[in-house]
Design a protein around this motif. Sequence first.
Motif, PDB file in Angstrom:
ATOM      1  N   GLU A  99       0.872  -1.172   0.000  1.00  0.00           N
ATOM      2  CA  GLU A  99       0.000   0.000   0.000  1.00  0.00           C
ATOM      3  C   GLU A  99       0.914   1.228   0.000  1.00  0.00           C
ATOM      4  OE1 GLU A  99      -3.379   0.232   0.051  1.00  0.00           O
ATOM      5  OE2 GLU A  99      -3.562  -1.946  -0.081  1.00  0.00           O
ATOM      6  N   PRO A 100       0.539   2.273  -0.694  1.00  0.00           N
ATOM      7  CA  PRO A 100       1.411   3.458  -0.709  1.00  0.00           C
ATOM      8  C   PRO A 100       1.453   4.152   0.645  1.00  0.00           C
ATOM      9  CG  PRO A 100      -0.656   3.938  -1.812  1.00  0.00           C
ATOM     10  CD  PRO A 100      -0.671   2.471  -1.502  1.00  0.00           C
ATOM     11  N   VAL A 101       2.568   4.798   0.909  1.00  0.00           N
ATOM     12  CA  VAL A 101       2.670   5.679   2.060  1.00  0.00           C
ATOM     13  C   VAL A 101       1.955   6.970   1.669  1.00  0.00           C
ATOM     14  CG1 VAL A 101       4.256   7.029   3.490  1.00  0.00           C
ATOM     15  CG2 VAL A 101       4.852   4.679   2.839  1.00  0.00           C
ATOM     16  N   PHE A 102       1.113   7.471   2.554  1.00  0.00           N
ATOM     17  CA  PHE A 102       0.425   8.743   2.345  1.00  0.00           C
ATOM     18  C   PHE A 102       1.067   9.794   3.237  1.00  0.00           C
ATOM     19  CE2 PHE A 102      -2.705   5.995   0.524  1.00  0.00           C
ATOM     20  CZ  PHE A 102      -3.396   6.777  -0.399  1.00  0.00           C
ATOM     21  N   VAL A 103       1.139  11.023   2.755  1.00  0.00           N
ATOM     22  CA  VAL A 103       1.632  12.135   3.552  1.00  0.00           C
ATOM     23  C   VAL A 103       0.524  13.158   3.698  1.00  0.00           C
ATOM     24  CG1 VAL A 103       4.015  11.805   2.811  1.00  0.00           C
ATOM     25  CG2 VAL A 103       2.575  13.418   1.591  1.00  0.00           C
ATOM     26  N   GLU A 104       0.612  13.940   4.749  1.00  0.00           N
ATOM     27  CA  GLU A 104      -0.327  15.039   4.930  1.00  0.00           C
ATOM     28  C   GLU A 104       0.453  16.339   4.902  1.00  0.00           C
ATOM     29  OE1 GLU A 104      -3.338  16.768   8.278  1.00  0.00           O
ATOM     30  OE2 GLU A 104      -3.380  14.603   7.917  1.00  0.00           O
ATOM     31  N   ILE A 105       0.023  17.228   4.018  1.00  0.00           N
ATOM     32  CA  ILE A 105       0.624  18.551   3.887  1.00  0.00           C
ATOM     33  C   ILE A 105      -0.511  19.571   3.891  1.00  0.00           C
ATOM     34  CG2 ILE A 105       1.939  20.110   2.395  1.00  0.00           C
ATOM     35  CD1 ILE A 105       3.378  17.650   1.273  1.00  0.00           C
ATOM     36  N   GLY A 106      -0.473  20.487   4.842  1.00  0.00           N
ATOM     37  CA  GLY A 106      -1.509  21.519   4.905  1.00  0.00           C
ATOM     38  C   GLY A 106      -2.913  20.960   5.012  1.00  0.00           C
ATOM     39  N   GLY A 107      -3.072  19.866   5.727  1.00  0.00           N
ATOM     40  CA  GLY A 107      -4.374  19.242   5.893  1.00  0.00           C
ATOM     41  C   GLY A 107      -4.814  18.370   4.733  1.00  0.00           C
ATOM     42  N   LYS A 108      -4.024  18.299   3.683  1.00  0.00           N
ATOM     43  CA  LYS A 108      -4.371  17.496   2.508  1.00  0.00           C
ATOM     44  C   LYS A 108      -3.556  16.197   2.495  1.00  0.00           C
ATOM     45  CE  LYS A 108      -4.462  17.679  -2.523  1.00  0.00           C
ATOM     46  NZ  LYS A 108      -4.044  18.412  -3.722  1.00  0.00           N
ATOM     47  N   LYS A 109      -4.253  15.077   2.306  1.00  0.00           N
ATOM     48  CA  LYS A 109      -3.590  13.776   2.232  1.00  0.00           C
ATOM     49  C   LYS A 109      -3.188  13.499   0.781  1.00  0.00           C
ATOM     50  CE  LYS A 109      -5.894  11.709   6.219  1.00  0.00           C
ATOM     51  NZ  LYS A 109      -5.961  12.928   6.938  1.00  0.00           N
ATOM     52  N   ILE A 110      -1.908  13.127   0.606  1.00  0.00           N
ATOM     53  CA  ILE A 110      -1.355  12.908  -0.728  1.00  0.00           C
ATOM     54  C   ILE A 110      -0.677  11.543  -0.773  1.00  0.00           C
ATOM     55  CG2 ILE A 110       0.219  13.787  -2.484  1.00  0.00           C
ATOM     56  CD1 ILE A 110       0.059  16.527  -1.049  1.00  0.00           C
ATOM     57  N   GLN A 111      -1.003  10.778  -1.790  1.00  0.00           N
ATOM     58  CA  GLN A 111      -0.390   9.469  -1.989  1.00  0.00           C
ATOM     59  C   GLN A 111       1.040   9.648  -2.494  1.00  0.00           C
ATOM     60  OE1 GLN A 111      -2.738   6.598  -4.191  1.00  0.00           O
ATOM     61  NE2 GLN A 111      -0.895   5.798  -5.177  1.00  0.00           N
TER      62      GLN A 111
END
Length: 172
Positions: A99-111
């Motif tokens: 499963e991809p690692v997701f990051v959160e930047i500025g409240g937005k979740k990005i794959q």
Amino acid sequence: RITQRVLAAAIIGDQYLIEEPVLDQHDRQVLHNVAKKRIKNMEKGWMLIQHYGKKYHIQDGHDTSIKYYLVNDVFGLGKIEPFLHDADVTSLYCNGSNEPVFVEIGGKKIQSNVLFNELDLRNFIYGIAAKLNKKINKKTPNVKGVLRGFVFMIGFGDDMKNPHFLVNRGNS
């Protein structure tokens, strides 16, 4: 900080793409042999890279790429190390192998383009637990702790079959 060259970069758009140096077969063999030595300091690592680099005939300049992975894998936190250097990343998580690692930047979740296979994810979780001086087992399948200013919540779920992690910047 091991060279003046940029070794890794993040391209952030609809996805968070990490670009890292590419290692060829000889480079990977050198990295494997150096990592097996369980080195305790970078100077010893550099010497071993030079030694094995000659033995396996690595290309000029590839020693720096090998150093990058040695720093991340042996002294850092492996595949997630690049995320930790991005001050905009407030959290990252992975909900299972492949499963991809997701990051959160500025409240937005990005794959992201970072994946862990089953063995790598399990080893990563056990490795983080060891760095946190915690044990993961059937009785305690999930643990929490602070490492390098990041809060880690890692584990395998109650059935020990669902490896996962969550990392938050700061103390919450």
